[in-house]
Design an enzyme around this catalytic site. Structure first.
Site, PDB file in Angstrom:
ATOM      1  N   GLY A  72      -5.105 -14.793   5.038  1.00  0.00           N
ATOM      2  CA  GLY A  72      -5.229 -15.108   6.462  1.00  0.00           C
ATOM      3  C   GLY A  72      -6.699 -15.110   6.875  1.00  0.00           C
ATOM      4  O   GLY A  72      -7.565 -14.680   6.115  1.00  0.00           O
ATOM      5  N   GLN A  74      -8.157 -13.214   8.899  1.00  0.00           N
ATOM      6  CA  GLN A  74      -8.669 -11.838   8.922  1.00  0.00           C
ATOM      7  C   GLN A  74      -8.283 -11.057   7.651  1.00  0.00           C
ATOM      8  O   GLN A  74      -8.125  -9.836   7.695  1.00  0.00           O
ATOM      9  CB  GLN A  74      -8.162 -11.102  10.171  1.00  0.00           C
ATOM     10  CG  GLN A  74      -8.903 -11.469  11.441  1.00  0.00           C
ATOM     11  CD  GLN A  74     -10.397 -11.138  11.362  1.00  0.00           C
ATOM     12  OE1 GLN A  74     -10.822 -10.225  10.668  1.00  0.00           O
ATOM     13  NE2 GLN A  74     -11.209 -11.908  12.071  1.00  0.00           N
ATOM     14  N   SER A  75      -8.169 -11.744   6.541  1.00  0.00           N
ATOM     15  CA  SER A  75      -7.771 -11.085   5.297  1.00  0.00           C
ATOM     16  C   SER A  75      -8.800 -10.051   4.837  1.00  0.00           C
ATOM     17  O   SER A  75      -9.977 -10.367   4.643  1.00  0.00           O
ATOM     18  CB  SER A  75      -7.597 -12.151   4.212  1.00  0.00           C
ATOM     19  OG  SER A  75      -7.546 -11.550   2.929  1.00  0.00           O
ATOM     20  N   ASN A  76      -8.330  -8.812   4.636  1.00  0.00           N
ATOM     21  CA  ASN A  76      -9.183  -7.773   4.047  1.00  0.00           C
ATOM     22  C   ASN A  76      -9.487  -8.101   2.596  1.00  0.00           C
ATOM     23  O   ASN A  76     -10.573  -7.824   2.098  1.00  0.00           O
ATOM     24  CB  ASN A  76      -8.470  -6.419   4.101  1.00  0.00           C
ATOM     25  CG  ASN A  76      -8.200  -5.960   5.515  1.00  0.00           C
ATOM     26  OD1 ASN A  76      -9.116  -5.885   6.325  1.00  0.00           O
ATOM     27  ND2 ASN A  76      -6.945  -5.681   5.824  1.00  0.00           N
ATOM     28  N   CYS A  78      -9.760 -11.101   1.222  1.00  0.00           N
ATOM     29  CA  CYS A  78     -10.790 -12.150   1.123  1.00  0.00           C
ATOM     30  C   CYS A  78     -12.174 -11.572   1.394  1.00  0.00           C
ATOM     31  O   CYS A  78     -13.138 -11.916   0.709  1.00  0.00           O
ATOM     32  CB  CYS A  78     -10.477 -13.292   2.089  1.00  0.00           C
ATOM     33  SG  CYS A  78      -9.077 -14.289   1.542  1.00  0.00           S
TER      34      CYS A  78
END
Ligand SMILES: *Cc1c(COP(=O)(O)O)cnc(C)c1O
Length: 330
Positions: A72, A74-76, A78
């Site tokens: 997403g 706001q992916s942690n 990524c």
């Protein structure tokens, strides 16, 4: 003995195991111990660092120049990949689900600072064609003479499982140090790899505790199948002396709320409550939902009367994406 594959030293270890005495006493709950995996690194922190120690070692061994992964906006995962990839000299390409926001914030801000190449894919395309998007991106790099290494959602695959198998070795030492014998270990589960690693690791390192994943998206059936499949892939790929079919996979469903990354007032109240009583900060996407669910289940008697362990899987930056909700629930 366990034959670990190559591993990079990226996480700050050992993370503390911290008892929430004030909170639990005030709430009339058995003692909760928090494994502070939000502290695996000051900026990169969270559960993904443990997995990426193994995934990125595999990428190096494969001679990759580029890491491609997805999540997403706001992916942690990524964000951790963007920063750790930069630390190791990889180019990082992120395939993000959704629209490009007017300004990057929180995790996306760090992806940007870290110099990751970012492509945005509308949710419908992403869900329908992620495999193809990966294949096309890999092919585009190959054309330019670059070798790309793909890490799937959340680094939840055979190699990523090792992160939390190894974390169980650390937990065994923690239990010994604090002279405790918790019967239950609870974690948020989002793509299944943390739960898979913990479930196998708890057996391999004889923790004597049952692992429960509280899902923050999808449902029980999806996670039972995903965690089992990750464990099968891991066992076959690494020939580990364990029967993946015999592992006890427990999913506690019912706490997704309005949907993935959507949270209502009780979740923000739980965030406030822990920050105020213990200085412990949870995030509204993963850890606060799981913690809230765990507390409800403790009250309902699911975990008995003994002390238990909650894995703080990180995600702090996620909170910074919800300033309006935080302000509305002060
Ligand atoms: C990714 C993530 C999880 C879920 O872990 P999985 O291994 O993907 O199930 C939990 N908490 C946080 C903060 C995360 O970023």
């Amino acid at each position: 003995m366990l034959n670990y594959p190559p591993r990079l030293a990226l996480a700050c270890r050992n993370t503390p195991l911290q008892p929430l005495r004030r909170f639990c006493e005030a709430q009339g709950l058995p003692l909760i111990w928090v494994k502070r995996d939000d502290l695996t690194g000051s900026v990169t922190g969270g559960n993904k660092v443990r997995k990426l120690e193994f995934s990125l070692a595999k990428a190096q061994a494969a001679g990759a120049d580029v890491i491609i992964t997805c999540g997403g906006v706001q992916s942690n995962h990524c964000r951790a990949t963007a920063l750790l990839g930069a630390q190791l000299g990889f180019k990082v390409h992120l395939l993000l689900r959704g629209e490009q926001p007017a300004e990057p914030q929180a995790n996306l801000l760090l992806d940007t600072v870290a110099g990751a190449t970012i492509s945005y894919h509308p949710a419908s395309d992403y869900h329908r064609g992620l495999d193809q998007i990966f294949a096309d991106t890999v092919a585009a790099y190959a054309k330019r003479g670059k070798t790309a290494f793909v890490i799937p959602t959340g680094a939840s695959d055979a190699v990523g499982c090792w992160g939390y198998v190894a974390a169980c070795e650390e937990l065994a030492a923690d239990f010994k140090q604090h002279q405790i014998q918790p019967q239950h270990i609870v974690t948020a589960t989002g793509s299944g790899g943390t739960q898979a690693g913990l479930t196998a690791g708890a057996v391999l390192h004889a923790l004597g505790a049952t692992v429960h994943g509280i899902n923050v998206c999808d449902d029980e059936a999806w996670f039972l199948s995903k965690v089992r499949q990750d464990l099968r892939d891991w066992q076959v790929h690494y020939d580990v002396a364990i029967d993946p079919e015999a592992l006890d996979i427990r999913v506690v469903d019912g706490y997704v709320g309005p949907g993935y990354a959507k949270a209502e007032a009780p979740i923000f109240e739980m965030i406030n409550s822990l920050a105020r009583s213990e200085g412990l900060v949870l995030d509204p996407v993963y850890t606060a939902k799981a913690f809230y669910g765990m507390v409800q289940e403790m009250r309902a008697g699911r975990f008995g009367e003994g002390e238990l362990v909650f894995i703080h899987t990180g995600g702090h930056l996620g909170l910074f994406a919800y300033p309006g909700e935080v302000a509305a629930n002060v």
